[in-house]
Scaffold this motif. Structure first.
Motif, PDB file in Angstrom:
ATOM      1  N   TYR A 132       0.226  12.254   1.182  1.00 35.50           N
ATOM      2  CA  TYR A 132       1.234  11.230   0.926  1.00 35.50           C
ATOM      3  C   TYR A 132       0.622   9.841   0.777  1.00 35.50           C
ATOM      4  CZ  TYR A 132       3.852  15.253   2.424  1.00 35.50           C
ATOM      5  OH  TYR A 132       4.327  16.526   2.529  1.00 35.50           O
ATOM      6  N   GLU A 133      -0.379   9.541   1.590  1.00 33.52           N
ATOM      7  CA  GLU A 133      -1.049   8.251   1.467  1.00 33.52           C
ATOM      8  C   GLU A 133      -1.729   8.118   0.102  1.00 33.52           C
ATOM      9  OE1 GLU A 133      -2.157   7.455   6.170  1.00 33.52           O
ATOM     10  OE2 GLU A 133      -3.665   8.297   4.821  1.00 33.52           O
ATOM     11  N   TYR A 134      -2.355   9.217  -0.315  1.00 34.65           N
ATOM     12  CA  TYR A 134      -3.051   9.183  -1.604  1.00 34.65           C
ATOM     13  C   TYR A 134      -2.058   9.095  -2.758  1.00 34.65           C
ATOM     14  CZ  TYR A 134      -6.104  10.578  -5.474  1.00 34.65           C
ATOM     15  OH  TYR A 134      -6.793  10.626  -6.659  1.00 34.65           O
ATOM     16  N   ALA A 135      -0.978   9.845  -2.690  1.00 31.74           N
ATOM     17  CA  ALA A 135       0.043   9.804  -3.746  1.00 31.74           C
ATOM     18  C   ALA A 135       0.594   8.393  -3.904  1.00 31.74           C
ATOM     19  CB  ALA A 135       1.169  10.782  -3.429  1.00 31.74           C
ATOM     20  N   ASP A 136       0.809   7.719  -2.778  1.00 28.11           N
ATOM     21  CA  ASP A 136       1.326   6.351  -2.823  1.00 28.11           C
ATOM     22  C   ASP A 136       0.308   5.418  -3.469  1.00 28.11           C
ATOM     23  OD1 ASP A 136       3.335   4.317  -2.006  1.00 28.11           O
ATOM     24  OD2 ASP A 136       1.713   3.625  -0.706  1.00 28.11           O
ATOM     25  N   ARG A 137      -0.953   5.559  -3.090  1.00 31.47           N
ATOM     26  CA  ARG A 137      -2.012   4.693  -3.630  1.00 31.47           C
ATOM     27  C   ARG A 137      -2.241   4.963  -5.117  1.00 31.47           C
ATOM     28  NH1 ARG A 137      -6.439   2.024  -1.075  1.00 31.47           N
ATOM     29  NH2 ARG A 137      -7.603   0.895  -2.676  1.00 31.47           N
ATOM     30  N   LEU A 138      -2.271   6.229  -5.511  1.00 37.06           N
ATOM     31  CA  LEU A 138      -2.536   6.585  -6.899  1.00 37.06           C
ATOM     32  C   LEU A 138      -1.424   6.104  -7.819  1.00 37.06           C
ATOM     33  CD1 LEU A 138      -4.322   8.094  -8.971  1.00 37.06           C
ATOM     34  CD2 LEU A 138      -3.019  10.164  -8.443  1.00 37.06           C
ATOM     35  N   THR A 139      -0.173   6.358  -7.458  1.00 38.46           N
ATOM     36  CA  THR A 139       0.939   5.964  -8.333  1.00 38.46           C
ATOM     37  C   THR A 139       1.083   4.447  -8.431  1.00 38.46           C
ATOM     38  OG1 THR A 139       2.486   6.244  -6.482  1.00 38.46           O
ATOM     39  CG2 THR A 139       2.236   8.105  -8.007  1.00 38.46           C
ATOM     40  N   SER A 140       0.564   3.719  -7.451  1.00 43.71           N
ATOM     41  CA  SER A 140       0.639   2.251  -7.511  1.00 43.71           C
ATOM     42  C   SER A 140      -0.233   1.678  -8.614  1.00 43.71           C
ATOM     43  CB  SER A 140       0.237   1.644  -6.157  1.00 43.71           C
ATOM     44  OG  SER A 140      -1.162   1.772  -5.936  1.00 43.71           O
ATOM     45  N   THR A 141      -1.157   2.467  -9.151  1.00 41.05           N
ATOM     46  CA  THR A 141      -2.028   1.990 -10.231  1.00 41.05           C
ATOM     47  C   THR A 141      -1.381   2.133 -11.603  1.00 41.05           C
ATOM     48  OG1 THR A 141      -3.112   4.131 -10.623  1.00 41.05           O
ATOM     49  CG2 THR A 141      -4.048   2.724  -8.893  1.00 41.05           C
ATOM     50  N   LEU A 142      -0.224   2.802 -11.651  1.00 44.69           N
ATOM     51  CA  LEU A 142       0.406   3.114 -12.938  1.00 44.69           C
ATOM     52  C   LEU A 142       1.637   2.240 -13.172  1.00 44.69           C
ATOM     53  CD1 LEU A 142      -0.135   6.836 -12.351  1.00 44.69           C
ATOM     54  CD2 LEU A 142      -0.759   5.793 -14.526  1.00 44.69           C
ATOM     55  N   PRO A 143       1.919   1.926 -14.440  1.00 43.34           N
ATOM     56  CA  PRO A 143       3.051   1.050 -14.759  1.00 43.34           C
ATOM     57  C   PRO A 143       4.376   1.805 -14.832  1.00 43.34           C
ATOM     58  CG  PRO A 143       1.903   1.637 -16.772  1.00 43.34           C
ATOM     59  CD  PRO A 143       1.132   2.279 -15.639  1.00 43.34           C
ATOM     60  N   GLY A 144       5.448   1.041 -14.958  1.00 42.99           N
ATOM     61  CA  GLY A 144       6.761   1.611 -15.208  1.00 42.99           C
ATOM     62  C   GLY A 144       7.246   2.535 -14.122  1.00 42.99           C
ATOM     63  N   ASN A 145       7.893   3.595 -14.548  1.00 44.35           N
ATOM     64  CA  ASN A 145       8.509   4.548 -13.624  1.00 44.35           C
ATOM     65  C   ASN A 145       7.628   5.779 -13.405  1.00 44.35           C
ATOM     66  OD1 ASN A 145      10.659   5.008 -11.881  1.00 44.35           O
ATOM     67  ND2 ASN A 145      11.777   6.262 -13.361  1.00 44.35           N
ATOM     68  N   LEU A 146       6.351   5.654 -13.650  1.00 38.98           N
ATOM     69  CA  LEU A 146       5.401   6.754 -13.425  1.00 38.98           C
ATOM     70  C   LEU A 146       5.091   6.799 -11.929  1.00 38.98           C
ATOM     71  CD1 LEU A 146       3.123   6.063 -16.502  1.00 38.98           C
ATOM     72  CD2 LEU A 146       4.516   8.125 -16.173  1.00 38.98           C
ATOM     73  N   LYS A 147       5.965   7.461 -11.171  1.00 35.73           N
ATOM     74  CA  LYS A 147       5.911   7.356  -9.713  1.00 35.73           C
ATOM     75  C   LYS A 147       5.856   8.691  -8.978  1.00 35.73           C
ATOM     76  CE  LYS A 147       5.923   2.930  -9.887  1.00 35.73           C
ATOM     77  NZ  LYS A 147       4.616   2.263  -9.698  1.00 35.73           N
ATOM     78  N   VAL A 148       5.883   9.794  -9.683  1.00 39.17           N
ATOM     79  CA  VAL A 148       5.892  11.100  -9.022  1.00 39.17           C
ATOM     80  C   VAL A 148       4.657  11.886  -9.452  1.00 39.17           C
ATOM     81  CG1 VAL A 148       7.183  13.231  -8.608  1.00 39.17           C
ATOM     82  CG2 VAL A 148       8.406  11.086  -8.989  1.00 39.17           C
TER      83      VAL A 148
END
Length: 500
Positions: A132-148
């Protein structure tokens, strides 16, 4: 250097050349490898011949090693590799664009060892903080609604899932890919790969259409204003600094696919690499991908970007290659550099698209593995802390500009292209027709570089492109050494093949 081109083509030497043959043939000093305090450990494994026999007997024959005498790699540290005899090599290919922050980076090793001592595996049917920590960190690098995010193990798996999501979400079936594209070797994505040597003689490309590849060096259109690169082609064209006619022309060819090949123009999606990797570092003309995405979305499809080779700061200016195209995709696939060599990949998409996976059971046993996510998280931290994206831009731009000078010295250097540390050098037998340099001559140069201590990759449809995609930690001193070695190898090749 016109001589070498004429020789390879069996033609007579012209009376004059626009290049200075005498200066091009001045002998170069023996390249000196940059110093390092790294000392490899003593190799204690089976001898070379024993391993060769095991390979011949037990390893599938499709696994082909580089070089006439394959290197037995024993150890790696940052940008360096060591063979079983202790010889050191500068790795300018990064394990096929996979080692992002450096071989056996001490911080990655430390975090992996910590996790190994605590927990190897649970699968994601249980909660684990790394995931979960990694998923949060990784998706924070992407724009828009690319969050899952959905974690997997390889780029082929990631692209496989992306095509499935496109078809399930849109309820359309047809997918557009490009000729010369590479998206993996599993049966599903093999159909999306537009390189014939990667395809078996079985039904593969059901519902997949390969559009004309927008290659501004060898394609029908393109010239000196078309690429998002410090180095442009030497072709003239009708483009200007603010407008790319080549992009419009290739877009017209894509429209033809919709008109003639798709059922009522409906499409599930398009998949594209930000820069084609295996195909030889091919860059689309500026503005093309944005127009292509608009066309796909207007016909009911979604847009997939394959960042397996171009992600995580490798292109320098941007963290993700697609940002250079001015687009925001609906799905992003990533692998290779994400884990610095550890088996890890991911598909990142929107909540709306991800929700569709819940309509049937879908599961990956090793996706989100505690060790893999610990490694992935550490890689993200290192890229930021050590400013490796900035280093990619600085050293990559320097390399590109210096490599481009080789076009003025050697006729066999047809094109230099790329962005950041994603670089291709195409070798040709004829600079006008762009006929590829014959394999024997390419291999001579490639092998010579290896003997002098530099490992380059090889790619392109005709395997005549030198692929330069090193760990992002390389220094200017390393870059200078690689440049001198390549120039020396080209020089040696000319001297060995010049007319009497």
């Amino acid at each position: 250097m016109k001589r070498i081109t004429r020789l390879l083509n069996g033609s007579k030497q012209p009376k004059s050349s626009k290049r200075n043959i005498k200066n091009s043939c001045t002998p170069l000093a023996v390249p000196l490898m940059p110093s390092t305090n790294i000392e490899p450990s003593l190799y204690k494994g089976p001898d070379y011949l024993t391993l060769q026999k095991i390979k011949e007997k037990h390893i599938v024959p499709c696994i082909q090693q580089y070089y006439k005498s394959p290197i037995l790699i024993h150890e790696g540290k940052m940008q360096w590799l060591f063979d079983h005899k202790g010889k050191r090599y500068l790795d300018m290919f990064g394990g096929i664009v996979t080692v992002s922050v450096g071989h056996c980076h001490p911080k990655v090793n430390e975090e992996a060892k910590k996790q190994i001592d605590k927990l190897w595996h649970t699968t994601n049917i249980y909660m684990h903080p790394n995931l979960y920590e990694y998923a949060d960190r990784l998706t924070s690098t992407l724009p828009g609604n690319l969050k899952v995010v959905y974690f997997l193990n390889s780029g082929s798996e990631a692209n496989d899932l992306a095509l499935l999501l496109a078809r399930v979400y849109t309820k359309n079936y047809d997918i557009i890919s490009f000729r010369n594209a590479y998206h993996g070797a599993s049966p599903y994505v093999m159909g999306a790969t537009g390189l014939s040597m990667w395809r078996f003689e079985i039904p593969l490309a059901l519902g997949i259409h390969h559009a004309m590849n927008p290659d501004v060096y060898k394609g029908l259109w393109g010239g000196k204003y078309c690429r998002d690169s410090p180095v442009q082609t030497t072709r003239d064209c009708d483009c200007t600094n603010g407008y790319c006619q080549a992009a419009d022309n290739y877009y017209g060819q894509l429209e033809e696919v919709f008109k003639y090949s798709l059922p009522r123009g409906k499409v599930a999606g398009i998949i594209a690499e930000s820069i084609q990797g295996v195909g030889g570092v091919i860059q689309f003309p500026k503005g093309f991908l944005k127009k292509a995405f608009e066309l796909v979305r207007s016909n009911g499809g979604i847009c997939i970007i394959d960042e397996v080779q171009t992600g995580f700061g490798r292109t320098g200016e941007y963290f993700w290659g697609f940002e250079g195209h001015g687009v925001v995709p609906d799905i992003v696939t990533m692998a290779k550099g994400i884990g610095n060599g550890y088996p890890l990949s991911a598909v990142v998409t929107t909540p709306e698209i991800a929700e569709l996976l819940g309509h049937a059971l879908h599961f990956n046993t090793f996706g989100g593995n505690p060790i893999a996510t610990a490694v992935g998280h550490t890689v993200l931290k290192i890229i930021k802390e050590e400013k490796l994206q900035e280093n990619s831009e600085k050293i990559g731009t320097y390399l590109l500009l210096e490599l481009s000078k080789l076009r003025e010295e050697f006729d066999i250097v047809g094109d230099v292209r790329g962005k950041g540390l994603m670089i291709g050098v195409e070798l040709v037998a004829d600079e006008t027709t762009k006929q590829p340099l014959p394999a024997k001559h390419f291999v001579d140069i490639w092998e010579d570089c290896k003997e002098m201590g530099v490992l380059f990759g090889r790619g392109g449809f005709n395997a005549n492109v030198i692929r330069i995609k090193p760990p992002m930690c390389i220094t200017k001193e390393d870059a200078d050494f690689a440049l001198v070695v390549l120039k020396r190898a080209l020089q040696n090749h000319y001297n060995n093949h010049k007319p009497l």
